[in-house]
Write an enzyme that holds these catalytic residues in place. Structure first.
Site, PDB file in Angstrom:
ATOM      1  N   HIS A  57      41.901  43.077  55.424  1.00  0.00           N
ATOM      2  CA  HIS A  57      40.794  42.205  55.824  1.00  0.00           C
ATOM      3  C   HIS A  57      40.589  41.144  54.743  1.00  0.00           C
ATOM      4  CE1 HIS A  57      38.890  45.434  53.495  1.00  0.00           C
ATOM      5  NE2 HIS A  57      37.904  44.580  53.219  1.00  0.00           N
ATOM      6  N   HIS A  59      38.245  40.109  52.696  1.00  0.00           N
ATOM      7  CA  HIS A  59      37.329  40.164  51.562  1.00  0.00           C
ATOM      8  C   HIS A  59      38.152  39.855  50.321  1.00  0.00           C
ATOM      9  CE1 HIS A  59      34.273  43.060  53.656  1.00  0.00           C
ATOM     10  NE2 HIS A  59      34.269  41.835  54.173  1.00  0.00           N
ATOM     11  N   ASP A  61      38.292  40.972  47.387  1.00  0.00           N
ATOM     12  CA  ASP A  61      38.848  42.088  46.628  1.00  0.00           C
ATOM     13  C   ASP A  61      40.042  42.734  47.322  1.00  0.00           C
ATOM     14  OD1 ASP A  61      36.853  42.969  48.492  1.00  0.00           O
ATOM     15  OD2 ASP A  61      36.827  44.929  47.518  1.00  0.00           O
ATOM     16  N   HIS A  62      40.410  42.237  48.494  1.00  0.00           N
ATOM     17  CA  HIS A  62      41.576  42.758  49.207  1.00  0.00           C
ATOM     18  C   HIS A  62      42.693  41.730  49.374  1.00  0.00           C
ATOM     19  CE1 HIS A  62      40.063  46.725  50.513  1.00  0.00           C
ATOM     20  NE2 HIS A  62      38.906  46.137  50.210  1.00  0.00           N
TER      21      HIS A  62
END
Length: 101
Positions: A57, A59, A61-62
């Site tokens: 996804h 975000h 942090d991903h």
């Protein structure tokens, strides 16, 4: 199936903790948060072995480590193909990170 844990932490950066990322069978990277390329190199994993990146996804942090991963491959003259799969608009987000858009 061999799974290496690159990071298990949340979006909050803390000392000695890295964002969530896993390497499957030494060539499939699942998520690529900040500092993922650094963690891969620190763990003695060869960037040229990674040929598939799966982003779960959008975000930061991903996926925000993806431009750095690609940049580090370029700096090392890694010519092998790499496939990136993820949510809609991931290509636009990566190009935007490099300033192409």
């Amino acid at each position: 199936m061999d799974i290496k844990v690159i990071g298990t932490w949340s979006a909050k950066i803390e000392k000695n903790r890295k964002n969530t990322s896993f390497l499957i069978d030494d060539h499939i990277l699942l998520d690529c948060g900040p500092h993922t390329a650094e963690s891969i190199i620190d763990n003695g994993i060869k960037l040229e072995k990674i040929d598939l990146v799966l982003i779960t996804h959008m975000h930061l942090d991903h996926f925000s480590g993806l431009p750095d991963l690609l940049w580090q491959r370029a700096l090392r003259n890694i010519d092998g193909d790499i496939t990136i799969m993820g949510p809609r608009n991931i290509e636009k987000s990566v190009f935007y990170s490099f300033g192409y858009i």
